[in-house]
Scaffold this active site. Structure first.
Site, PDB file in Angstrom:
ATOM      1  N   ARG A 115      -8.125  -0.183   5.430  1.00 41.38           N
ATOM      2  CA  ARG A 115      -7.557   0.861   3.990  1.00 41.38           C
ATOM      3  C   ARG A 115      -6.065   0.515   3.574  1.00 41.38           C
ATOM      4  O   ARG A 115      -5.546   0.615   2.354  1.00 41.38           O
ATOM      5  CB  ARG A 115      -7.045   1.727   5.077  1.00 41.38           C
ATOM      6  CG  ARG A 115      -8.380   2.753   5.146  1.00 41.38           C
ATOM      7  CD  ARG A 115      -7.764   4.316   5.926  1.00 41.38           C
ATOM      8  NE  ARG A 115      -6.850   4.445   5.940  1.00 41.38           N
ATOM      9  CZ  ARG A 115      -6.262   5.405   6.251  1.00 41.38           C
ATOM     10  NH1 ARG A 115      -6.249   6.024   6.878  1.00 41.38           N
ATOM     11  NH2 ARG A 115      -5.380   6.435   5.418  1.00 41.38           N
TER      12      ARG A 115
ATOM     13  N   ARG B 249       1.536  14.273  12.878  1.00 40.52           N
ATOM     14  CA  ARG B 249       1.571  14.113  10.976  1.00 40.52           C
ATOM     15  C   ARG B 249       1.759  15.625  10.401  1.00 40.52           C
ATOM     16  O   ARG B 249       1.581  15.764   9.727  1.00 40.52           O
ATOM     17  CB  ARG B 249       1.017  13.602  10.456  1.00 40.52           C
ATOM     18  CG  ARG B 249      -0.122  11.963  11.262  1.00 40.52           C
ATOM     19  CD  ARG B 249       0.948  10.684  11.123  1.00 40.52           C
ATOM     20  NE  ARG B 249       1.488  10.461  10.008  1.00 40.52           N
ATOM     21  CZ  ARG B 249       0.740   9.369   9.150  1.00 40.52           C
ATOM     22  NH1 ARG B 249      -0.153   9.396  10.006  1.00 40.52           N
ATOM     23  NH2 ARG B 249       1.577   8.977   8.314  1.00 40.52           N
TER      24      ARG B 249
ATOM     25  N   CYS C 220      -3.850  12.698  12.222  1.00 43.80           N
ATOM     26  CA  CYS C 220      -4.757  11.168  12.685  1.00 43.80           C
ATOM     27  C   CYS C 220      -4.179  10.641  13.853  1.00 43.80           C
ATOM     28  O   CYS C 220      -4.216  11.670  14.953  1.00 43.80           O
ATOM     29  CB  CYS C 220      -4.811  10.385  11.636  1.00 43.80           C
ATOM     30  SG  CYS C 220      -2.258   9.474  11.715  1.00 43.80           S
TER      31      CYS C 220
ATOM     32  N   ASP D 109       4.714   0.372  12.372  1.00 46.64           N
ATOM     33  CA  ASP D 109       3.373  -0.203  11.685  1.00 46.64           C
ATOM     34  C   ASP D 109       3.426  -1.491  11.782  1.00 46.64           C
ATOM     35  O   ASP D 109       2.184  -2.269  11.594  1.00 46.64           O
ATOM     36  CB  ASP D 109       3.589  -0.273   9.833  1.00 46.64           C
ATOM     37  CG  ASP D 109       3.401   0.946   9.878  1.00 46.64           C
ATOM     38  OD1 ASP D 109       3.871   1.282   8.327  1.00 46.64           O
ATOM     39  OD2 ASP D 109       3.665   2.360  10.498  1.00 46.64           O
TER      40      ASP D 109
ATOM     41  N   LYS E  53       0.940  -1.261   0.432  1.00 50.32           N
ATOM     42  CA  LYS E  53       0.124   0.548  -0.347  1.00 50.32           C
ATOM     43  C   LYS E  53       0.928   1.136   0.625  1.00 50.32           C
ATOM     44  O   LYS E  53       0.780   2.049  -0.681  1.00 50.32           O
ATOM     45  CB  LYS E  53      -0.836  -0.146   1.542  1.00 50.32           C
ATOM     46  CG  LYS E  53      -1.350   1.412   1.630  1.00 50.32           C
ATOM     47  CD  LYS E  53      -2.396   1.430   2.640  1.00 50.32           C
ATOM     48  CE  LYS E  53      -1.698   1.578   3.905  1.00 50.32           C
ATOM     49  NZ  LYS E  53      -0.723   3.586   4.754  1.00 50.32           N
ATOM     50  N   ASN E  54       1.797   1.212   0.984  1.00 53.20           N
ATOM     51  CA  ASN E  54       2.758   2.794   0.485  1.00 53.20           C
ATOM     52  C   ASN E  54       3.836   2.795   0.418  1.00 53.20           C
ATOM     53  O   ASN E  54       4.097   3.813  -0.090  1.00 53.20           O
ATOM     54  CB  ASN E  54       3.738   2.519   2.346  1.00 53.20           C
ATOM     55  CG  ASN E  54       2.214   2.990   3.970  1.00 53.20           C
ATOM     56  OD1 ASN E  54       1.574   2.819   3.025  1.00 53.20           O
ATOM     57  ND2 ASN E  54       2.804   2.299   4.450  1.00 53.20           N
TER      58      ASN E  54
END
Ligand code: EPZ
Length: 463
Positions: A440, A162, A157, A348, A63-64
């Site tokens: 997500r 961030r 978030c 993560d 994803k990233n």
């Protein structure tokens, strides 16, 4: 708004496109999003714990990496083909943002074609940006290609504030004028400049997003750019691989100093996204926490060095087998871990790994050094009987023989995954809410786990 986000050759509506990414459609539909309905739904995963797992788990594209590679399509008038793109709601959102800017986005399975021939907007719509922090990746390529960009501040978030200070500082070092007013960052070429100019940038912290933003901006700048204290993450290296395939001249990606010699134009490319190292780590942890044996792949071992070492320290047996890893676990030992920038232990995977440590024998210490608010899953694990004490950014975890199933809430993307893992090991039924976060970053996690023996159902009732 008819989206230009298309499948095949015919334009599709946003809803129809979303339906194509079944996982996303399920999430949107269950949460009442995209259906025009204002009836909220109680969407959750119901997990019956204690099932041993067996078999093979496929790792999707990262994803990233996919998100930033998609943004790179703004840099060229030619079509960029990305393969191995995971079917995630974040990918859907990024596709909608790019389509709103004028990119023609066509999806066939896990292949995206992004045609950046005519960029018609330099300001992604707020209502789309607001749903996806990664939309800020558009500012560098839009500025480099169009000479100006207006992108709302991504804002904080669940896990932290961030900031984008490093991104802004770097764009200024490349000759841009940058202002922030009413929550919108406006970056423009200065004076009569036709292009950005190469410069020397020293990042105060090895920010992944800032490194990637500045690589994309510098790729079309006039002259050479040096980025010092650059992030070393594999996703940065993947972006350098794509930009090079598009004709950029980049060296040093994966080291603290990246050198970019700007070029006038970039052409299209056909490029495959790397496997998702965070999903891979999560799936390996599913084997460990259920004391099962699984084969997980594809995995690039160098992308997960710190995690594989910690899994072995915890007592897991790993065997590398042609691009996949076989993991088997009997006993799990306590250990200490501290999140660090790559190649250190990735933030993560801090929450997912903590679920494992909650069932280990002995006392573990987990220190979160990257984000200021990324320990909210501790309270949810405590609801399941985990014995954890929090002191600032440090969690002290006393392993317990068995967690107990309970209704829990995922508070961010990786915390939601951590709750799923805990549910796999817990006695009884666990209900995990917060699937809007989970979807997500994990493509069909419950389908993958069910296929190897887990008992998981996605339920959706009017709230
Ligand atoms: C990327 O976020 C990832 N997201 C995150 O993954 C990941 O956790 C993070 O890198 C760290 O590895 C994407 O790639 C889309 P950073 P990013 O800028 O780029 C501070 C997930 O779960 N910082 O490297 O936003 C910042 O506050 C997500 O998949 C500054 O101080 O991360 C944080 O403490 C979550 N000033 C640290 O650096 C700045 O100008 C790391 O942030 C920028 C960042």
């Amino acid at each position: 708004m008819r989206s230009r986000f298309m499948t095949g050759t015919a334009p599709m509506s946003t809803t129809a496109f979303t339906a194509e990414f079944r996982q996303a459609a399920v999430a949107d539909e269950n949460n009442g999003a995209g259906t025009g309905s204002d009836v909220r739904r109680d969407v959750r995963l119901e997990i019956t714990g204690g099932q041993p797992l067996a078999g093979e788990l496929r790792v999707s594209g990262a994803k990233n990496s996919a998100l930033v590679l998609m943004a790179a399509s703004l840099l060229s008038r030619d079509t960029l083909r990305l393969r191995n793109v995971p079917p995630l709601t974040d990918i859907t959102a990024m596709g909608e943002i790019l389509a709103a800017l004028g990119v023609r986005v066509t999806r066939n399975g896990e292949t995206l074609d992004l045609d950046g021939e005519s960029i018609t907007q330099v300001a992604p719509p707020y209502e789309l940006v607001n749903t996806l922090r990664a939309s800020f990746f558009c500012i560098g390529p839009l500025l480099a290609r169009m000479g100006t960009a207006q992108v709302p501040l991504p804002g904080g978030c669940q896990i932290g504030s961030r900031p984008v200070v490093e991104h802004v500082k770097g764009l200024k070092a490349l000759g841009a004028t940058v202002t922030i007013e009413h929550g919108v960052v406006t970056a423009s070429l200065s004076g009569r400049a036709r292009r950005l100019t190469g410069g020397h940038i020293h990042l105060d912290c090895p920010s992944v997003g800032a490194t990637e933003t500045l690589m994309m901006a510098a790729a079309l700048a006039d002259g050479e750019t040096v980025i010092d204290n650059a992030a070393l993450e594999p996703e940065v290296v993947d972006l350098a691989g794509l930009l090079t395939a598009m004709g950029a001249r980049i060296s040093g990606a994966g080291t603290p100093t990246i050198v970019i010699a700007g070029v006038e134009r970039l052409h299209g490319a056909d490029y495959a996204v790397i496997p998702d190292r965070i999903e891979a780590g999560t799936l390996l942890l599913a084997a460990a926490i259920t004391r099962s044996s699984l084969r997980v792949g594809p995995i690039i071992p160098e992308h997960l060095g710190a995690v594989l070492t910690k899994l072995e320290d915890a007592g897991c047996r790993l065997r590398h087998d042609g691009g996949a890893i076989e993991i088997s676990t009997d006993q799990v030992r306590a250990l200490d871990l501290r999140t660090m920038p790559f190649p250190g232990f990735p933030t993560d995977l801090q929450a997912p790994f903590m679920s494992l440590l909650a069932t280990a024998s002995g006392t573990s210490l987990v220190v979160e050094t990257i984000f200021e608010n990324r320990l909210q899953h501790v309270a949810e694990l405590q609801r399941m009987g985990a014995a954890i004490r929090l002191q600032g950014n440090t969690a002290c975890i006393e392993g317990v023989p068995r967690l107990s199933g309970a209704p829990v809430q995922g508070t961010d993307l990786r915390a939601s995954a951590a709750m799923v893992l805990a549910g796999l090991a817990a006695e009884g039924i666990t209900q995990v809410r917060g699937l809007e976060f989970l979807d997500r970053g994990y493509a069909g996690l419950e389908h993958k786990l069910t296929a190897v023996g887990a008992r998981i159902r996605r339920l959706s009732d009017p709230a």
